[in-house]
Design an enzyme around this catalytic site. Structure first.
Site, PDB file in Angstrom:
ATOM      1  CD1 TRP A 166      -2.616   1.850   0.687  1.00 47.35           C
ATOM      2  CD2 TRP A 166      -1.329   2.276   2.462  1.00 47.35           C
ATOM      3  NE1 TRP A 166      -2.982   3.081   1.184  1.00 47.35           N
ATOM      4  CE2 TRP A 166      -2.206   3.364   2.271  1.00 47.35           C
ATOM      5  CE3 TRP A 166      -0.423   2.312   3.517  1.00 47.35           C
ATOM      6  CZ2 TRP A 166      -2.201   4.471   3.107  1.00 47.35           C
ATOM      7  CZ3 TRP A 166      -0.424   3.419   4.352  1.00 47.35           C
ATOM      8  CH2 TRP A 166      -1.300   4.480   4.141  1.00 47.35           C
ATOM      9  CG  HIS A 167       3.466   2.428   3.137  1.00 45.89           C
ATOM     10  ND1 HIS A 167       3.116   1.376   3.957  1.00 45.89           N
ATOM     11  CD2 HIS A 167       3.230   3.551   3.857  1.00 45.89           C
ATOM     12  CE1 HIS A 167       2.708   1.849   5.120  1.00 45.89           C
ATOM     13  NE2 HIS A 167       2.751   3.162   5.087  1.00 45.89           N
ATOM     14  N   GLY A 168       3.731   1.503  -1.445  1.00 46.75           N
ATOM     15  CA  GLY A 168       4.344   1.606  -2.757  1.00 46.75           C
ATOM     16  C   GLY A 168       4.880   0.259  -3.222  1.00 46.75           C
TER      17      GLY A 168
END
Length: 382
Positions: A318-320
């Site tokens: 989700w962060h990347g």
């Protein structure tokens, strides 16, 4: 313009909030003015980048059509495959946004806050599927999605809790307390974000020595970055919660002294709580219940550990879609599983007694483990 990033933003916001405060003291709420404030702030945030503005509008229309269609469908049927398709369609804009940088393509569909809006949309779909929501009007959906204080970086609220606050006008005494707490939150946000976080970043992290990437510099950077990350994000959350309170909405807390956690489970009950609780309720618990129902794996600990790996892998992604984010997620999954095993063995053998000394040692160990995780998260190691 990024919310809460400049005094110019706070100046405009302060002027817009004056009528809301006056109405609050009179135990009233104007939905028309409420909507006007949201429109002005959202335009202020997105108007400087036409691509973000268009992407934001298209995204809201997409999610509105999707969720409202599922509301109509859910009244008559409840097929699992339809639900999963709806979830995939809801997540698709965020997925594409995360994937484009891997192919070195210009991201023309992403915008500030797309992750948090996706959490809200997916949450509504799941609640409709489970029957926790029997119906959902379009105006309620839009009010929840477009609530500007938390639109860019949370905290992630729950629809039923948010709806209850929207439908309840505080008494004069209740609003006075909310206003007092909201102003205190905003001052705390200034202290955290614009003073402490700024000093750590400017006087430590950005110095030539720390940027030198020597072992000692990396060691100092690990702790400085961890503290910076907390004060910067906690400061933003304090702003969002404070403004929400001033608008009569009790947005949930996001941080609760995370660096005094006694173990890694305790840490995730204190750090970015709205995110960790969201993943716990909508990913981990659903996975465990699904696997338990199917009985594909009978060992409940194995199912639980698989759930932890899924939870933290998704949280990392989700962060990347970068290696350090994925490793960060897997690192925390390993910490949670290791602690769970330790905790179960300790119940049997009682080799780690609970007292003041072990409590202090536990806090120290957890703090260092968390800081190393943030070093991974920062991308400095690889």
């Amino acid at each position: 313009m990024i919310p809460y990033s400049s005094f110019y933003f706070f100046f405009i916001l302060g002027i817009l909030l004056i009528p809301i405060i006056v109405l609050g003291y009179k135990e009233k709420r104007s939905i028309i003015y409420y909507s006007f404030v949201h429109l002005v702030i959202l335009l202020l945030v997105f108007v400087s980048d036409i691509h973000q503005l268009l992407s934001f509008i298209v995204y809201i229309v997409w999610q509105s059509i999707l969720v409202q269609w599922y509301v109509s469908y859910r009244k008559e049927k409840n097929e699992s495959y339809v639900f999963y398709i709806a979830i995939l369609l809801s997540i698709m804009p965020l997925f594409v946004t995360k994937m484009l940088p891997l192919f070195e393509l210009t991201n023309l569909i992403g915008f500030l806050g797309i992750s948090y809006l996706t959490f809200k949309s997916v949450q509504m779909l799941i609640d409709l599927r489970d029957g926790a929501l029997k119906t959902l009007a379009l105006k309620e959906q839009l009010a929840f999605l477009l609530f500007f204080p938390t639109i860019s970086s949370g905290p992630i609220d729950r629809f039923k809790r948010f709806k209850k606050d929207m439908e309840t006008i505080p008494t004069k005494e209740e609003y006075r307390l909310l206003l007092y707490q909201g102003i205190n939150k905003i001052f705390l946000g200034f202290l955290y974000k614009f003073i402490i976080a700024y000093v750590i970043n400017d006087r430590v992290i950005e110095t030539p020595f720390i940027q030198g990437h020597t072992p000692l510099a990396t060691f100092i950077y690990m702790y400085a970055y961890s503290l910076y990350l907390f004060f910067d994000f906690a400061g933003y959350s304090a702003f969002a919660i404070g403004v929400s309170y001033m608008m009569g909405i009790k947005t949930p807390e996001n941080f609760n002294l995370p660096f005094i956690s006694r173990n890694i489970k305790d840490f995730w009950n204190r750090w970015h709580m709205s995110l960790s609780f969201w993943f716990r309720d909508y990913v981990y618990m659903r996975f465990v219940l699904f696997m338990t129902k199917k009985k594909w794996i009978k060992n409940r600990y194995a199912v639980s550990y698989m759930g932890y790996f899924l939870l933290f892998l998704l949280m990392g992604i989700w962060h990347g879609i970068a290696l350090h984010y994925i490793v960060y997620g897997l690192y925390h999954a390993a910490l949670i599983i290791s602690f769970d095993y330790f905790e179960r063995k300790n119940k049997q053998l009682q080799f780690w007694k609970k007292n003041k000394i072990t409590a202090i040692i536990s806090i120290i160990i957890t703090f260092h483990a968390v800081c190393f995780g943030f070093l991974i998260f920062s991308g400095r190691l690889f």
